[in-house]
Scaffold this motif. Structure first.
Motif, PDB file in Angstrom:
ATOM      1  N   LEU A  67       1.446  -0.217   2.621  1.00 38.13           N
ATOM      2  CA  LEU A  67       0.356  -0.647   1.950  1.00 38.13           C
ATOM      3  C   LEU A  67      -0.127  -1.973   2.596  1.00 38.13           C
ATOM      4  CD1 LEU A  67      -1.489  -0.283  -0.451  1.00 38.13           C
ATOM      5  CD2 LEU A  67       0.145  -1.555  -1.815  1.00 38.13           C
ATOM      6  N   SER A 122      -3.307  -3.460   2.077  1.00 39.79           N
ATOM      7  CA  SER A 122      -4.235  -4.261   1.045  1.00 39.79           C
ATOM      8  C   SER A 122      -4.601  -3.496   0.118  1.00 39.79           C
ATOM      9  CB  SER A 122      -5.449  -4.888   1.804  1.00 39.79           C
ATOM     10  OG  SER A 122      -6.251  -3.968   2.363  1.00 39.79           O
ATOM     11  N   VAL A 123      -4.840  -4.163  -1.087  1.00 38.10           N
ATOM     12  CA  VAL A 123      -5.524  -3.643  -2.295  1.00 38.10           C
ATOM     13  C   VAL A 123      -6.742  -4.329  -2.332  1.00 38.10           C
ATOM     14  CG1 VAL A 123      -4.990  -3.091  -4.627  1.00 38.10           C
ATOM     15  CG2 VAL A 123      -3.339  -2.960  -2.923  1.00 38.10           C
ATOM     16  N   TYR A 124      -7.732  -3.857  -3.061  1.00 37.81           N
ATOM     17  CA  TYR A 124      -9.007  -4.731  -3.338  1.00 37.81           C
ATOM     18  C   TYR A 124      -9.838  -3.811  -4.249  1.00 37.81           C
ATOM     19  CZ  TYR A 124     -10.949  -2.410   0.563  1.00 37.81           C
ATOM     20  OH  TYR A 124     -11.272  -1.354   1.710  1.00 37.81           O
ATOM     21  N   PRO A 142      -3.446  -9.064  -5.639  1.00 36.61           N
ATOM     22  CA  PRO A 142      -2.005  -8.986  -4.753  1.00 36.61           C
ATOM     23  C   PRO A 142      -1.189  -7.995  -4.854  1.00 36.61           C
ATOM     24  CG  PRO A 142      -2.184 -10.005  -7.174  1.00 36.61           C
ATOM     25  CD  PRO A 142      -3.565  -9.662  -6.783  1.00 36.61           C
ATOM     26  N   GLN A 143      -1.308  -7.010  -5.727  1.00 35.42           N
ATOM     27  CA  GLN A 143      -0.356  -5.990  -5.532  1.00 35.42           C
ATOM     28  C   GLN A 143      -1.233  -4.632  -6.216  1.00 35.42           C
ATOM     29  OE1 GLN A 143       3.041  -7.046  -7.783  1.00 35.42           O
ATOM     30  NE2 GLN A 143       1.964  -6.669  -9.840  1.00 35.42           N
ATOM     31  N   LEU A 144      -0.667  -3.616  -6.048  1.00 39.93           N
ATOM     32  CA  LEU A 144      -1.328  -2.323  -6.731  1.00 39.93           C
ATOM     33  C   LEU A 144      -0.468  -2.131  -7.928  1.00 39.93           C
ATOM     34  CD1 LEU A 144      -3.002   0.077  -6.341  1.00 39.93           C
ATOM     35  CD2 LEU A 144      -1.119   1.358  -5.136  1.00 39.93           C
ATOM     36  N   ASP A 145      -1.477  -2.026  -8.826  1.00 39.51           N
ATOM     37  CA  ASP A 145      -0.853  -1.646 -10.313  1.00 39.51           C
ATOM     38  C   ASP A 145      -1.773  -0.253 -10.858  1.00 39.51           C
ATOM     39  OD1 ASP A 145      -0.172  -1.753 -12.881  1.00 39.51           O
ATOM     40  OD2 ASP A 145      -1.146  -3.530 -13.508  1.00 39.51           O
ATOM     41  N   VAL A 153      -7.325   0.873  -1.527  1.00 35.02           N
ATOM     42  CA  VAL A 153      -6.127   0.598  -0.814  1.00 35.02           C
ATOM     43  C   VAL A 153      -6.249   0.599   0.502  1.00 35.02           C
ATOM     44  CG1 VAL A 153      -4.646   1.127  -2.826  1.00 35.02           C
ATOM     45  CG2 VAL A 153      -5.184   2.925  -1.263  1.00 35.02           C
ATOM     46  N   SER A 156       2.850   6.320  -9.599  1.00 31.62           N
ATOM     47  CA  SER A 156       4.125   5.213  -9.456  1.00 31.62           C
ATOM     48  C   SER A 156       5.223   5.872  -9.374  1.00 31.62           C
ATOM     49  CB  SER A 156       3.914   4.971 -10.988  1.00 31.62           C
ATOM     50  OG  SER A 156       4.086   5.794 -11.964  1.00 31.62           O
TER      51      SER A 156
END
Length: 117
Positions: free
Chosen positions: A6, A8-10, A26-29, A43, A72
């Motif tokens: 992974l 980047s996440v945006y 900052p992270q994938l939720d 992602v 998840s």
């Protein structure tokens, strides 16, 4: 094995003038399913097995979590247990029937039925 990193996440949306607005995360939720109004979650995923060639030139793939089927770890483990429990039940039931029939016919105990006298 297929492994992806992974990168980047945006969140991303296009404004009225057509410019793309990105908000890095900052992270994938995956539990928070509703992004802010107008934004879509993206992602960036990279695999050296697939992206280190002339076509991709080392660039990661950009997609939504739904497009690539991200789930998840909790959901993945739960699905694995749902598959494993019926299989385990079948084999334990088979062993039980075998041991019961053996004990009826020849006497002995559980250990004798499975490993011989």
């Amino acid at each position: 094995a297929q492994t992806y990193v992974l990168k980047s996440v945006y969140l991303q949306k296009s404004n009225e003038s057509g410019e793309v607005e990105r908000i890095p995360l900052p992270q994938l939720d995956l539990t928070e399913t509703t992004p802010p109004s107008g934004y879509e979650l993206y992602v960036s995923l990279y695999s050296s097995m697939y992206h280190d060639n002339e076509i991709h030139m080392g660039r990661p793939v950009i997609a939504t979590p739904e497009e690539v089927g991200l789930v998840s770890m909790k959901d993945e483990v739960f699905d694995s247990v749902l598959v494993a429990v019926p299989i385990l039940s079948f084999w334990l039931g088979t062993i039980f029937v075998f041991v019961s029939k053996y004990n009826e016919r020849y006497g002995g105990n559980f250990y004798d039925a499975l490993f011989g006298k």
